[in-house]
Design an enzyme around this catalytic site. Structure first.
Site, PDB file in Angstrom:
ATOM      1  N   GLY A 115       7.047   5.552   8.316  1.00 23.00           N
ATOM      2  CA  GLY A 115       6.362   6.569   8.777  1.00 23.00           C
ATOM      3  C   GLY A 115       6.552   7.177   9.953  1.00 23.00           C
ATOM      4  N   GLU A 141      10.061  16.589  15.093  1.00 24.42           N
ATOM      5  CA  GLU A 141      10.461  16.622  13.670  1.00 24.42           C
ATOM      6  C   GLU A 141       9.901  17.432  12.837  1.00 24.42           C
ATOM      7  OE1 GLU A 141      11.584  12.460  10.886  1.00 24.42           O
ATOM      8  OE2 GLU A 141       9.664  12.787  12.046  1.00 24.42           O
ATOM      9  N   GLU A 187      10.483   1.680  10.243  1.00 25.64           N
ATOM     10  CA  GLU A 187      11.278   2.866  10.483  1.00 25.64           C
ATOM     11  C   GLU A 187      10.525   3.871  10.624  1.00 25.64           C
ATOM     12  OE1 GLU A 187      13.530   5.795   7.859  1.00 25.64           O
ATOM     13  OE2 GLU A 187      14.139   3.787   7.364  1.00 25.64           O
ATOM     14  N   LEU A 188      10.859   4.815  11.942  1.00 25.83           N
ATOM     15  CA  LEU A 188       9.758   5.836  12.278  1.00 25.83           C
ATOM     16  C   LEU A 188      10.756   7.224  12.259  1.00 25.83           C
ATOM     17  CD1 LEU A 188       8.214   3.931  15.097  1.00 25.83           C
ATOM     18  CD2 LEU A 188       7.456   4.120  12.871  1.00 25.83           C
ATOM     19  N   LYS A 199       0.840  -1.179   0.137  1.00 18.89           N
ATOM     20  CA  LYS A 199      -0.214  -0.043   0.007  1.00 18.89           C
ATOM     21  C   LYS A 199       0.832   1.213  -0.001  1.00 18.89           C
ATOM     22  CE  LYS A 199      -1.882   2.750   2.674  1.00 18.89           C
ATOM     23  NZ  LYS A 199      -1.775   4.281   1.696  1.00 18.89           N
TER      24      LYS A 199
END
Length: 531
Positions: free
Chosen positions: A245, A399, A267-268, A194
């Site tokens: 994300g 961030e 992975e953030l 997706k």
């Protein structure tokens, strides 16, 4: 100073993008969706031009995609690993040979500079080559030390999970859609992908070439639509999930996976530090800092948002860095001229503007940039350098995910490391000093990857080594052995010969058995190769 987010124009009859409409329609047809689904339009960040439309998939479409991929997976898993690898060696060549088309699609859909788009393309080719050459070694059965020497033969096997879900983001829609899928597919799994709703065509362009390289059509399915609508059904029907994300969404994904007791990797976010010490080479550090901070318009999980500069070099480094940032070329278009392109969306532009405006209102000083550039395009924002950022400013801890870096003067390397670690994140870090000193300092930094005299690419492109985040920056790793074995189930097969470990051998009293085993264990302790 106040800047205002500029909205992307969405006219009643918007201009067409420079992409061939036949290509766009062909890519949209690759989506797994029932006929008659509503369509979602995609617009180019450079100028708001209409790119095309993809189906808005439903939960039923996700379940159908999962059914097809599971059915195809059984035959794929039965194929020799070498046959699977051959597909990805062909894919490697196709990606490089068709790069002009892929780069065009990536740029049109994201607004990034062509050099940043090429980073993605090169990564996909390198990942394909790496796993095509190493998958057999990573996946082959491995002899392990048995319980009793000679008498126990123990082998570790790795079987595919079955069906892997990949949820990829908009900022690197080529790399993060396909590179994670490559490892999952080579491990023998089916995949349902997706891509982010803002960037479906880049992922579809990459998938089309996979089919051309020989990947079975049903094995890799693509569904398009909003994550809030499709994320739940996707997780409900897979055996493992790879997510890239935000940390906030990552927590939700983790909860959903935990309820089903399936594995996941994520992975953030990151608030990545760069340390500049007095013995760094000034010229190369300035150039490296520009790329580390502003590649992909700062919309990169591993880009630098905080810079700690040693006092002894601060007054020389900062003016040189600021002058170089002010000379950066910003432009829209499918050429190689621009160093930095556009942001991807109104939301990103609004976030960057809000962070900078808040910092300036609370006393931060703008050394370069600091404002939107609607004269270049609706979503452009200047590369921005700030000084005097303090804890009460949003930009200090949150961030930003845009072309903004905060500079801080520090006394020495020890203070720099302490400040670098003062964050809930731990994804990437960069140190500029002598090679030897950098290698000594790097392990003290709490980040999954640390680059010495490079911003991010050295660690990222070391594909044989694991990549991922510490603390709130992620779970699990991509790349290397870890990056493919996470898509497998490890199985231990132990064959016992001669004297069994248990139950008691016939005719031997329990105390006698215990005495024999005790003696054996003491002997084994003294045998070096059995420790």
């Amino acid at each position: 100073m106040t800047t205002t987010a500029t909205e992307v124009p969405t006219p009643a009859t918007p201009a067409r993008s420079p992409l061939d409409p036949a290509l766009v329609d062909r890519l949209a047809a690759l989506v797994t969706a029932a006929p008659g689904r509503p369509r979602q339009a995609s617009y180019a960040p450079f100028d708001g031009a209409l790119i095309g439309e993809v189906p808005t998939c439903t939960a039923d479409d996700v379940r159908e995609a999962q059914r097809r991929a599971r059915e195809a997976q059984r035959a794929w898993a039965a194929r020799p690993v070498a046959e699977r690898c051959a597909v990805f060696l062909r894919y490697h060549d196709l990606v490089l040979d068709r790069q002009e088309q892929i780069l065009d699609v990536t740029q049109v859909e994201t607004g990034k500079a062509r050099t940043s788009a090429f980073e993605e393309l090169a990564d996909v080719a390198m990942t394909s080559r790496y796993y095509a050459h190493t998958a057999e070694r990573h996946l082959r059965p491995v002899r392990r030390r048995g319980a009793l020497p000679v008498l126990t033969r123990t082998v570790e096997h790795h079987h595919p999970k079955g069906l892997v879900g990949v949820i990829s983001p908009w900022n690197y829609p080529l790399t993060l859609a396909v590179s994670d899928a490559i490892a999952a597919l080579l491990a023998g799994n089916g995949v349902v992908l997706k891509p982010d709703a803002q960037t479906p065509f880049t992922a579809l362009a990459a998938v089309e070439l996979l089919y051309e390289a020989g990947l079975p059509r049903d094995l890799l399915q693509v569904v398009t639509g909003a994550g809030k609508d499709l994320g739940g059904p996707l997780i409900e029907g897979v055996d493992y999930l790879m997510f890239t994300g935000s940390t906030a969404t990552g927590r939700i994904v983790a909860e959903q996976c935990a309820r089903r007791l399936i594995g996941f990797s994520a992975e953030l976010g990151g608030k990545n530090p760069m340390i500049v010490l007095a013995d760094a080479d000034l010229d190369s550090t300035v150039e490296g800092a520009v790329n580390a901070c502003f590649a992909n318009s700062g919309q990169l999980c591993i880009s630098v948002e905080r810079m700690y500069v040693e006092d002894a070099v601060y007054d020389r480094f900062v003016p040189a860095f600021v002058e170089r940032v002010q000379r950066m070329t910003l432009a829209a278009g499918l050429t190689w001229d621009a160093e930095m392109g556009s942001l991807v969306s109104e939301q990103q532009l609004a976030t960057v503007s809000r962070h900078v405006d808040d910092a300036v209102a609370k006393g931060a000083r703008v050394l370069a940039g600091g404002k939107a550039r609607p004269d270049l395009g609706p979503l452009f924002y200047e590369p921005t350098v700030l000084e005097g950022v303090t804890d009460e400013m949003v930009l200090c801890r949150d961030e930003t995910f845009g072309p903004v870096v905060a500079l801080t003067r520090v006394a020495d390397a020890d203070e720099a490391v302490e400040r670098a670690n003062d964050t809930c994140y731990g994804l990437n870090a960069s140190i500029w000093t002598t090679a030897r000193r950098g290698a000594e300092i790097a392990p003290r930094i709490q980040a999954g990857t640390v680059n010495v005299n490079e911003g991010y690419a050295a660690a990222w492109a070391s594909l044989d080594a694991p990549m991922g985040g510490m603390k709130d920056s992620g779970v699990g790793r991509r790349h290397g052995r870890e990056g493919i074995l996470k898509y497998t189930e490890a199985q231990t097969v132990a064959v016992q010969r001669g004297m069994p470990i248990g139950p008691l051998p016939p005719g031997i009293a329990p105390d006698r058995y215990a005495a024999v085993m005790t003696g054996a264990l003491k002997v084994l302790k003294r045998v070096p190769f059995l420790r």
